[in-house]
Design an enzyme around this catalytic site. Structure first.
Site, PDB file in Angstrom:
ATOM      1  N   ARG A  35       0.820  -1.221   0.000  1.00 33.11           N
ATOM      2  CA  ARG A  35       0.000   0.000   0.000  1.00 33.11           C
ATOM      3  C   ARG A  35       0.849   1.265   0.000  1.00 33.11           C
ATOM      4  NH1 ARG A  35      -4.848  -2.127   3.950  1.00 33.11           N
ATOM      5  NH2 ARG A  35      -6.069  -3.002   2.246  1.00 33.11           N
ATOM      6  N   LYS A 197     -18.446 -18.323  -0.461  1.00 29.29           N
ATOM      7  CA  LYS A 197     -19.903 -18.221  -0.302  1.00 29.29           C
ATOM      8  C   LYS A 197     -20.622 -17.515  -1.436  1.00 29.29           C
ATOM      9  CE  LYS A 197     -20.053 -18.161   4.695  1.00 29.29           C
ATOM     10  NZ  LYS A 197     -20.203 -17.290   5.857  1.00 29.29           N
ATOM     11  N   GLY A 353      -9.902  -9.076  -1.978  1.00 23.84           N
ATOM     12  CA  GLY A 353      -9.465  -9.958  -0.894  1.00 23.84           C
ATOM     13  C   GLY A 353      -8.587 -11.124  -1.267  1.00 23.84           C
ATOM     14  N   GLY A 376     -13.032  -4.413  -0.201  1.00 25.10           N
ATOM     15  CA  GLY A 376     -14.434  -4.022  -0.030  1.00 25.10           C
ATOM     16  C   GLY A 376     -14.860  -2.991  -1.062  1.00 25.10           C
TER      17      GLY A 376
HETATM   18  P1  AMP Z   1     -14.050 -15.356  -0.382  1.00 27.64           P
HETATM   19  O1  AMP Z   1     -13.550 -14.509   0.745  1.00 27.64           O
HETATM   20  O2  AMP Z   1     -15.527 -15.527  -0.415  1.00 27.64           O
HETATM   21  O3  AMP Z   1     -13.457 -14.953  -1.707  1.00 27.64           O
HETATM   22  O4  AMP Z   1     -13.533 -16.828  -0.071  1.00 27.64           O
HETATM   23  C1  AMP Z   1     -12.183 -17.167  -0.073  1.00 27.64           C
HETATM   24  C2  AMP Z   1     -12.006 -18.430   0.671  1.00 27.64           C
HETATM   25  O5  AMP Z   1     -12.736 -19.434   0.045  1.00 27.64           O
HETATM   26  C3  AMP Z   1     -10.575 -18.914   0.730  1.00 27.64           C
HETATM   27  O6  AMP Z   1     -10.136 -18.827   2.055  1.00 27.64           O
HETATM   28  C4  AMP Z   1     -10.653 -20.356   0.265  1.00 27.64           C
HETATM   29  O7  AMP Z   1      -9.929 -21.248   1.079  1.00 27.64           O
HETATM   30  C5  AMP Z   1     -12.128 -20.658   0.380  1.00 27.64           C
HETATM   31  N1  AMP Z   1     -12.550 -21.733  -0.523  1.00 27.64           N
HETATM   32  C6  AMP Z   1     -12.391 -21.799  -1.842  1.00 27.64           C
HETATM   33  N2  AMP Z   1     -12.845 -22.976  -2.312  1.00 27.64           N
HETATM   34  C7  AMP Z   1     -13.298 -23.677  -1.254  1.00 27.64           C
HETATM   35  C8  AMP Z   1     -13.867 -24.982  -1.092  1.00 27.64           C
HETATM   36  N3  AMP Z   1     -14.048 -25.778  -2.127  1.00 27.64           N
HETATM   37  N4  AMP Z   1     -14.192 -25.375   0.154  1.00 27.64           N
HETATM   38  C9  AMP Z   1     -13.986 -24.555   1.202  1.00 27.64           C
HETATM   39  N5  AMP Z   1     -13.463 -23.323   1.111  1.00 27.64           N
HETATM   40  C10 AMP Z   1     -13.107 -22.878  -0.104  1.00 27.64           C
END
Ligand code: AMP
Length: 395
Positions: A35, A197, A353, A376
């Site tokens: 940053r 998610k 992220g 964000g």
């Molecule tokens: P996000 O913050 O929603 O972009 O999610 C990122 C996180 O999703 C990372 O920490 C990954 O380890 C997790 N992730 C990705 N694929 C999977 C999966 N198949 N099962 C569980 N966690 C996952």
């Protein structure tokens, strides 16, 4: 859109909102200087024109004054990176700051203390913003990471600079890159959404369905889609209450002519650990007791083809649990595919992220066209929201 190029900074003081919210170790050393590096171009441009820079930032989430959150800890890093002396003042408003600003000469840099030592900062207090505004002739916002917050230093302050306000080089590039993907893109356009998610990405998906030709849905969130379509997902993560939503997204995509690509095979593990036993199976027939943790080899090939026929690529979210070495191959393969497409002339933007962490960890950061610095803020722009920090400059 006003940028540094619209001003002559000679003998002018620029009050610059930077994002120096950097990680520190237990010796208070900066462990990731990205940053600070990102703010360098703006600071140098202003100094080279004969201006001076008053830098303001937050660091962490202090409750009142807390020494561990003092910006004094980062003065050495800022000095090393910018390559000239940085003065520091132990407050961000009040007489000490007024004196330091009055004594600041052309070509000099002054760093103010953590803005969030005052609750007025995050409250967007107008009187506090007005005090900050007195420290510069021109307000420059170069903090994309906080552009989605209507805080005193990111948004409210701008009203005290009717004409004399602009975007710094970093923020201008962020805005241009996202605009290049969402509004001025060369077709075909691809969005890759991975991560854990559906619920955290739903507004993004809904907004970009109107902008893209292809959508890859990978990572943990793909299992909600597969289960909703009747597949067997074993112990894979799934948001059961989002299954109807998943089907609705697929329907909307079809109506809008967006081709959706979901992994066809996965690496499944019998435990959520790096040394788990693994097997490759079709994504819709994962055995009980096993969970999908990475995109399988067939999916990686299909994604490679999709990526390489697109001219504009947005990537947000990993394809697997990339933090564990055994489950990182799908995310790495995708990085290689995007690297190849970029070399062949595609514009690629990575943001939000964990995908930023992944591209850095696997050495793709300088192989894609642009890596966004604001998690964000980037997500909110992809959701189609206007950000208060950006609006305040445009007003
Ligand atoms: P996000 O913050 O929603 O972009 O999610 C990122 C996180 O999703 C990372 O920490 C990954 O380890 C997790 N992730 C990705 N694929 C999977 C999966 N198949 N099962 C569980 N966690 C996952």
């Amino acid at each position: 859109m006003k940028t540094l190029k619209d001003f002559n900074f000679e003998n002018k003081k620029a009050i610059i909102r930077v994002d120096f919210n950097v990680p520190l170790n237990d010796k208070f050393e900066v462990t990731d200087t990205t940053r600070i590096q990102a703010a360098k171009s703006t600071i140098i441009d202003i100094l080279e024109q004969g201006g001076s820079c008053v830098l303001m930032s937050h660091l962490g989430r202090p409750k009142g004054f807390q020494d561990e959150f003092s910006l004094k800890h980062i003065v050495k890093s800022v000095t090393d990176i910018i390559g000239c002396k940085v003065k520091f003042v132990e407050d961000c408003v009040g007489s000490k700051v007024e004196d330091a600003v009055a004594n600041l000469e052309s070509g000099e840099i002054l760093l103010l203390e953590n803005l969030r030592f005052y609750a007025e900062e995050t409250k967007g207090d107008v009187a506090f913003a007005e005090k900050l505004s007195k420290f510069g002739d021109i307000y420059v916002n170069d903090a994309f990471g906080t552009a989605h917050r209507a805080h005193a230093s990111t948004t409210i302050i701008a009203q005290f600079f009717e004409e004399n306000k602009c975007f710094g080089n970093l923020l201008a590039r962020e805005i241009e890159s996202i605009d290049k993907v969402l509004n001025n893109s060369e077709k075909p356009v691809l969005a890759i959404l991975g991560g854990a998610k559906v619920s955290s990405k739903i507004t993004v998906i809904e907004n970009i369905l109107d902008k893209v030709d292809h959508l890859i849905i990978g990572g943990g969130m793909s299992f909600t889609f597969i289960k909703a379509k009747g597949g067997k997902i074993g112990n894979s993560i799934c948001e059961d209450d989002k299954q109807d939503l998943a089907l609705d997204i697929l329907k909307q995509a079809k109506e809008k002519g967006v081709e959706v690509h979901i992994p066809v095979d996965v690496v499944a593990a019998d435990d959520f650990s790096n040394d788990a036993n693994t097997q490759v199976c079709d994504i819709d027939s994962i055995p009980d007791g096993w969970e999908g943790v990475d995109a399988g080899p067939k999916s990686r090939e299909i994604f490679d083809e999709v990526v390489n026929k697109c001219k504009t690529i947005l990537w947000n979210g990993p394809l697997g649990v990339f933090e564990m070495e055994s489950f990182a191959a799908g995310t790495i393969a995708l990085g290689h595919s995007i690297d190849k497409a970029t070399k062949n002339g595609a514009f690629s933007l990575v943001g939000g992220g964990d995908s930023v962490a992944a591209v850095k960890q696997f050495g793709f950061a300088d192989k894609v066209s642009y890596v966004s610095t604001g998690g964000g803020a980037m997500l909110e722009m992809l959701e189609g929201k206007s950000l208060p920090g950006i609006e305040a400059i445009l007003k």
